[in-house]
Scaffold this active site. Structure first.
Site, PDB file in Angstrom:
ATOM      1  N   HIS A  43      56.916  55.076  19.607  1.00  7.62           N
ATOM      2  CA  HIS A  43      55.794  54.941  20.536  1.00  7.62           C
ATOM      3  C   HIS A  43      56.305  54.337  21.835  1.00  7.62           C
ATOM      4  O   HIS A  43      57.038  53.336  21.831  1.00  7.62           O
ATOM      5  CB  HIS A  43      54.708  54.059  19.913  1.00  7.62           C
ATOM      6  CG  HIS A  43      53.668  53.648  20.885  1.00  7.62           C
ATOM      7  ND1 HIS A  43      53.015  54.557  21.698  1.00  7.62           N
ATOM      8  CD2 HIS A  43      53.163  52.424  21.224  1.00  7.62           C
ATOM      9  CE1 HIS A  43      52.159  53.918  22.473  1.00  7.62           C
ATOM     10  NE2 HIS A  43      52.232  52.622  22.207  1.00  7.62           N
ATOM     11  N   ASN A  67      52.338  54.151  28.840  1.00 12.33           N
ATOM     12  CA  ASN A  67      51.909  54.128  27.435  1.00 12.33           C
ATOM     13  C   ASN A  67      50.686  55.044  27.281  1.00 12.33           C
ATOM     14  O   ASN A  67      49.604  54.712  27.767  1.00 12.33           O
ATOM     15  CB  ASN A  67      51.576  52.676  27.061  1.00 12.33           C
ATOM     16  CG  ASN A  67      51.063  52.534  25.631  1.00 12.33           C
ATOM     17  OD1 ASN A  67      50.698  53.511  24.986  1.00 12.33           O
ATOM     18  ND2 ASN A  67      51.026  51.310  25.154  1.00 12.33           N
ATOM     19  N   CYS A  82      47.737  53.277  18.784  1.00  9.85           N
ATOM     20  CA  CYS A  82      49.027  53.875  19.170  1.00  9.85           C
ATOM     21  C   CYS A  82      49.842  54.308  17.954  1.00  9.85           C
ATOM     22  O   CYS A  82      50.853  54.993  18.097  1.00  9.85           O
ATOM     23  CB  CYS A  82      49.824  52.894  20.012  1.00  9.85           C
ATOM     24  SG  CYS A  82      48.945  52.379  21.493  1.00  9.85           S
TER      25      CYS A  82
END
Ligand code: COA
Length: 327
Positions: free
Chosen positions: A253, A283, A112
């Site tokens: 993020h 996500n 990520c």
């Protein structure tokens, strides 16, 4: 050394959409639990015919159009992904399908944090004068690697892709960065290979196998993010000679709204300066930062001259932040 400007953003349109109510038909969960703990209401998942390459190409095309460049003008493509369509890498196919005939292209894996690592990597090539125009794409299809029977993980993730165009420039608008790893916490978030021994001949044995599902210690990852992300942002800001009150927007993020809120509180940043689209995407790993960035640029929230902090964190464990002036 030359400078770097960020000159265009784009994202891929991903459907279908899976909301929390639909997900509660698959596993023992509820919209209320997911929204309270994560802020996520729905996620987008690629169709069976689509892969990371398709999403990455679309995001890059949109970013190039926004920057007013043709694919032929691109000299470097970095595809930040942990879910390539091919373990040898998907960037070459992206290069070909874009028609970016002059570009060198490679995959970069930092989970990520991959998009932030990718932008910083591309910037080094531009600052030395090796290349003048680069596209950095964050694209992931985590839906392929989630255990859809595990309520602890499947509620969190979605698929997506976003991209940004970087161009060499006399004035440097990448003002500072900090990248970090903590491999000692690697086991907290994995998508690990699991091979079965396969004897070949005499005492020679190889393993053949596949990858396990995503496995996560949610509480440890949460603690890591809430402690370390503010620190990495402070370091990047220090390098830029700025403080958090001088930043127009924080583009983090998108993992969990509670993490965004906790980081904002630690940095004394008002909520409206901490961008979030978690409720609609979940996500999306390396894609989350360029997607939320693209939405904010296209909606006019982010404008030329704005100071931004981009920050990623995730498996590795990895984390990184960069400070830039938009446009
Ligand atoms: N629906 C309903 N209940 C659930 C659930 C779900 N989807 N997932 C877990 N639970 C249950 C657990 O089984 C547990 O029940 P128990 O107490 O009876 O054992 C309870 O909820 C609490 O579980 P816990 O794991 O302690 O929840 P939490 O408050 O830590 O929240 C996360 C879980 C995953 C939302 C949270 O830890 C988190 O966001 N961590 C960071 C993860 C992340 O961002 N990862 C990506 C980084 S890039």
């Amino acid at each position: 050394m030359l400078g770097v400007r960020l000159t265009g953003t784009g994202r891929a349109e991903v459907s279908p959409r899976l909301d929390n109510h639909q997900l509660s038909q698959l596993v023992d969960t509820s919209d209320e639990w997911i929204v309270t703990r994560t802020g996520i209401r729905a996620r987008r998942l690629v169709s069976a015919e689509q892969g990371v390459t398709d999403l990455a190409v679309q995001a890059a095309q949109n970013a190039l159009a926004a920057a007013g460049l043709t694919p032929f003008e691109v000299e470097l493509i970095i595809l930040a992904t942990s879910t390539p369509d091919d373990l040898f890498g998907s960037a070459s196919l992206v290069q070909d399908r874009l028609g970016a005939k002059r570009a060198v292209a490679f995959d970069l894996t930092a989970a990520c944090s991959g998009f932030v690592f990718g932008v910083v990597t591309a910037a080094q090539f531009l600052k030395t004068g090796a290349y003048r125009r680069a596209v950095v794409i964050g694209a992931d299809v985590l839906s392929r690697w989630v255990d859809w029977q595990d309520r602890r993980t499947c509620v969190l993730f979605g698929d997506g892709a976003g991209a940004v165009v970087l161009e060499a420039s006399a004035q440097d608008r990448l003002l500072g960065f900090e990248l970090q790893n903590d491999g000692s916490q690697n086991a907290c978030l994995t998508l690990a290979y699991q091979g079965q021994p396969r004897p070949l001949i005499d005492d020679v044995t190889v393993t053949l196998g596949a990858y396990q599902f995503i496995a996560m210690n949610g509480q440890e990852v949460y603690k890591f993010a809430v402690k370390r992300v503010p620190e990495v942002i402070e370091k990047a800001l220090f390098r830029a000679g700025l403080t958090s009150d001088q930043v127009d927007y924080f583009v983090l993020h998108q993992a969990n709204q509670r993490i965004l809120d906790a980081v904002a509180a630690k940095l004394a940043v008002p909520p409206e300066r901490m961008l979030s689209n978690l409720d609609r995407y979940g996500n999306t790993s390396a894609a989350s930062i360029p997607i939320v960035l693209d939405e904010a640029v296209r909606s006019g929230h982010i404008q030329a001259g704005h100071t931004l902090v981009l920050a990623g964190f995730g498996a590795g464990l990895t984390l990184g932040a960069l400070v830039c002036r938009w446009g």
